[in-house]
Scaffold this active site. Structure first.
Site, PDB file in Angstrom:
ATOM      1  N   THR A  73       0.819  -1.225   0.000  1.00 35.68           N
ATOM      2  CA  THR A  73       0.000   0.000   0.000  1.00 35.68           C
ATOM      3  C   THR A  73       0.840   1.256   0.000  1.00 35.68           C
ATOM      4  O   THR A  73       0.467   2.268  -0.582  1.00 35.68           O
ATOM      5  CB  THR A  73      -0.917  -0.008   1.246  1.00 35.68           C
ATOM      6  OG1 THR A  73      -1.836  -1.073   1.108  1.00 35.68           O
ATOM      7  CG2 THR A  73      -1.653   1.294   1.419  1.00 35.68           C
TER       8      THR A  73
ATOM      9  N   TYR B 119      -8.136   0.624  -3.322  1.00 32.32           N
ATOM     10  CA  TYR B 119      -7.035   1.131  -4.151  1.00 32.32           C
ATOM     11  C   TYR B 119      -6.265  -0.066  -4.676  1.00 32.32           C
ATOM     12  O   TYR B 119      -6.526  -1.212  -4.295  1.00 32.32           O
ATOM     13  CB  TYR B 119      -6.101   2.022  -3.308  1.00 32.32           C
ATOM     14  CG  TYR B 119      -5.568   1.298  -2.102  1.00 32.32           C
ATOM     15  CD1 TYR B 119      -6.247   1.364  -0.878  1.00 32.32           C
ATOM     16  CD2 TYR B 119      -4.444   0.471  -2.166  1.00 32.32           C
ATOM     17  CE1 TYR B 119      -5.814   0.655   0.218  1.00 32.32           C
ATOM     18  CE2 TYR B 119      -4.004  -0.256  -1.073  1.00 32.32           C
ATOM     19  CZ  TYR B 119      -4.692  -0.150   0.120  1.00 32.32           C
ATOM     20  OH  TYR B 119      -4.269  -0.864   1.223  1.00 32.32           O
TER      21      TYR B 119
ATOM     22  N   THR C 163       1.563  -4.315   4.167  1.00 30.02           N
ATOM     23  CA  THR C 163       1.378  -4.532   5.625  1.00 30.02           C
ATOM     24  C   THR C 163       0.883  -5.944   5.940  1.00 30.02           C
ATOM     25  O   THR C 163       1.016  -6.404   7.055  1.00 30.02           O
ATOM     26  CB  THR C 163       0.355  -3.531   6.176  1.00 30.02           C
ATOM     27  OG1 THR C 163      -0.889  -3.688   5.458  1.00 30.02           O
ATOM     28  CG2 THR C 163       0.863  -2.104   6.053  1.00 30.02           C
ATOM     29  N   ASP C 164       0.309  -6.654   4.958  1.00 28.41           N
ATOM     30  CA  ASP C 164      -0.308  -7.949   5.268  1.00 28.41           C
ATOM     31  C   ASP C 164       0.684  -8.964   5.818  1.00 28.41           C
ATOM     32  O   ASP C 164       0.371  -9.665   6.774  1.00 28.41           O
ATOM     33  CB  ASP C 164      -0.985  -8.545   4.015  1.00 28.41           C
ATOM     34  CG  ASP C 164      -2.268  -7.801   3.674  1.00 28.41           C
ATOM     35  OD1 ASP C 164      -2.990  -8.263   2.775  1.00 28.41           O
ATOM     36  OD2 ASP C 164      -2.517  -6.750   4.294  1.00 28.41           O
TER      37      ASP C 164
ATOM     38  N   LYS D  33       0.237  -7.126  12.690  1.00 28.99           N
ATOM     39  CA  LYS D  33      -0.866  -6.291  12.200  1.00 28.99           C
ATOM     40  C   LYS D  33      -2.120  -6.764  12.933  1.00 28.99           C
ATOM     41  O   LYS D  33      -2.543  -7.900  12.778  1.00 28.99           O
ATOM     42  CB  LYS D  33      -1.023  -6.448  10.690  1.00 28.99           C
ATOM     43  CG  LYS D  33      -2.101  -5.564  10.079  1.00 28.99           C
ATOM     44  CD  LYS D  33      -2.107  -5.720   8.564  1.00 28.99           C
ATOM     45  CE  LYS D  33      -3.160  -4.839   7.901  1.00 28.99           C
ATOM     46  NZ  LYS D  33      -3.122  -4.973   6.407  1.00 28.99           N
TER      47      LYS D  33
ATOM     48  N   GLU E 255      -1.953 -27.589  28.565  1.00 23.99           N
ATOM     49  CA  GLU E 255      -3.139 -28.171  27.906  1.00 23.99           C
ATOM     50  C   GLU E 255      -2.872 -29.552  27.315  1.00 23.99           C
ATOM     51  O   GLU E 255      -3.768 -30.343  27.123  1.00 23.99           O
ATOM     52  CB  GLU E 255      -3.614 -27.239  26.777  1.00 23.99           C
ATOM     53  CG  GLU E 255      -4.308 -25.975  27.278  1.00 23.99           C
ATOM     54  CD  GLU E 255      -5.628 -26.291  27.970  1.00 23.99           C
ATOM     55  OE1 GLU E 255      -6.087 -25.459  28.774  1.00 23.99           O
ATOM     56  OE2 GLU E 255      -6.193 -27.386  27.728  1.00 23.99           O
TER      57      GLU E 255
HETATM   58  N1  DAS Z   1      -2.483  -5.970   0.260  1.00 22.33           N
HETATM   59  C1  DAS Z   1      -1.722  -5.262   1.259  1.00 22.33           C
HETATM   60  C2  DAS Z   1      -0.260  -5.689   1.187  1.00 22.33           C
HETATM   61  O1  DAS Z   1       0.356  -5.525   0.123  1.00 22.33           O
HETATM   62  C3  DAS Z   1      -1.744  -3.797   1.096  1.00 22.33           C
HETATM   63  C4  DAS Z   1      -1.014  -3.147   2.226  1.00 22.33           C
HETATM   64  O2  DAS Z   1      -1.641  -2.962   3.256  1.00 22.33           O
HETATM   65  O3  DAS Z   1       0.198  -2.907   2.136  1.00 22.33           O
HETATM   66  O4  DAS Z   1       0.247  -6.167   2.178  1.00 22.33           O
END
Ligand code: DAS
Length: 356
Positions: free
Chosen positions: A40, A54, A120-121, A193, A313
């Site tokens: 992103t 986007y 970010t994923d 995240k 557990e």
């Molecule tokens: N799809 C997500 C990624 O590329 C977009 C982002 O949040 O960066 O990890």
């Protein structure tokens, strides 16, 4: 009176010395290399109102850097486009290629710090992987953004400025791989995240290491787990990563996934159990069968915080299983893959989960 050319030569000499002192000052700044992978932070939306709709991985690194001239205040920055992908599509090959480039740059005397721009994923997985295998004390900072640069109140520019400023800082050396988003400096090991649609998305249950505000770092704690230069693992000695996968625990659990991964030949299976890593009674025999076939069974939890207690557990000693400690399943998978690039029994693997 100065002759016709005297004042011009004087002016030119003045300009020249001014320019050369600017150039000298810039050359004296730490050199930070920005490795761009997509995400992103390189995304673009149709309108400023599109903060969540986007396309990721559109803007090339030279445009990212050109759009942020303020970076020149904190470092001498150069950029490389390693990939241009959304990070949910990262593969083990991407991890290896990126880590090899980071390792090579970290050995260069003219490189003081490295920033990786990333989706970010899976940013948390890449950050942890680099933390485990890149043998350097130089600052390595992974950065992403939750909104594309085209959106109102985009967060990428300040996140990138913070990342470069931290990577240029001597006081960031030796702290392991870092992640900067939302003014915070997080440990690449601890951070995940935790929100999928807010700028304050990255959290660690143990808290950030510090904050970066207007290009200055404020530290409040340091990592205690082994990392980077203190790691027993080295990307320069890793040719490939073994198959390690994850199954979730839930009500009405069945063994379809466990059996399928066993047949697929995984080297380890992370079981993201309910509660404190609980395993449904009907799943225990299937996991024990995997272990009997030489597959490492690692008991994690789908509950995000806390840590899985060994022999609580499930009788891990008796079953010869490993517990993932405080690592979330996706992080436990990264550590298990790295650990299993060397021969391990359950005992040595558990030691690695305690130490990293
Ligand atoms: N799809 C997500 C990624 O590329 C977009 C982002 O949040 O960066 O990890």
């Amino acid at each position: 009176m100065l002759n016709r050319f005297g004042w011009k030569n004087g002016l030119a000499a003045l300009l020249l010395s001014a320019l050369s002192s600017v150039a000298l000052a810039q050359a004296a700044k730490p050199h930070v290399v920005v490795l761009a992978t997509g995400g992103t932070i390189a995304g673009a939306g149709a309108s400023a109102a599109n903060s969540a709709t986007y396309s990721a991985a559109k803007v090339p690194v030279d445009k990212l850097l050109a759009g942020l001239p303020e970076l020149g205040q904190v470092a001498r920055v150069s950029g490389e486009q390693v990939f241009q992908i959304a990070s949910e599509s990262f593969t083990n090959e991407h991890l290896l290629t990126l880590a090899r480039r980071v390792s090579a740059l970290s050995k260069q005397a003219d490189v003081n710090g490295i920033v990786i721009t990333h989706g970010t994923d899976t940013l948390e997985e890449t950050a942890y992987f680099l933390n485990l295998v890149v043998r350097t004390t130089k600052p390595i900072v992974v950065v992403g953004s939750m909104r594309p640069g085209t959106a109102l109140s985009a967060d990428g520019a300040l996140n990138l400025y913070d990342a470069v400023s931290v990577a240029a800082s001597q006081d960031a050396a030796g702290k392991g791989v870092l992640v900067t988003l939302n003014d915070e400096i997080q440990s690449g090991r601890d951070v995940s995240k935790t929100v999928n649609i807010k700028t304050e998305a990255f959290k660690s249950q143990w808290g950030p290491l510090g904050m970066v505000v207007e290009g200055r770092n404020y530290w409040f704690r340091a990592p205690v787990k082994r990392h980077t230069s203190a790691s027993e693992f080295n990307i320069d000695e890793i040719q490939s990563l073994p198959a390690v996968d994850i199954v979730y625990g839930y009500g009405n659990m069945n063994t379809t996934g466990i059996d399928a991964y066993g047949k697929a030949g995984v080297k380890a299976l992370i079981h993201a159990g309910t509660g404190n890593g609980s395993v449904a009674a009907q799943a225990v025999p299937a996991l024990r069968a995997l272990r009997a076939n030489g597959v490492q069974v690692i008991r994690g939890a789908r509950v995000p915080d806390g840590f899985v207690l060994r022999n609580a557990e499930q009788p891990d000693d008796q079953y010869d299983w490993v517990v993932a400690h405080d690592l979330r399943p996706q992080k436990a998978r990264i550590l298990a893959m790295v650990a299993l690039t060397k021969p391990q029994d359950a005992k040595s693997l558990q030691r690695i989960f305690w130490e990293y």
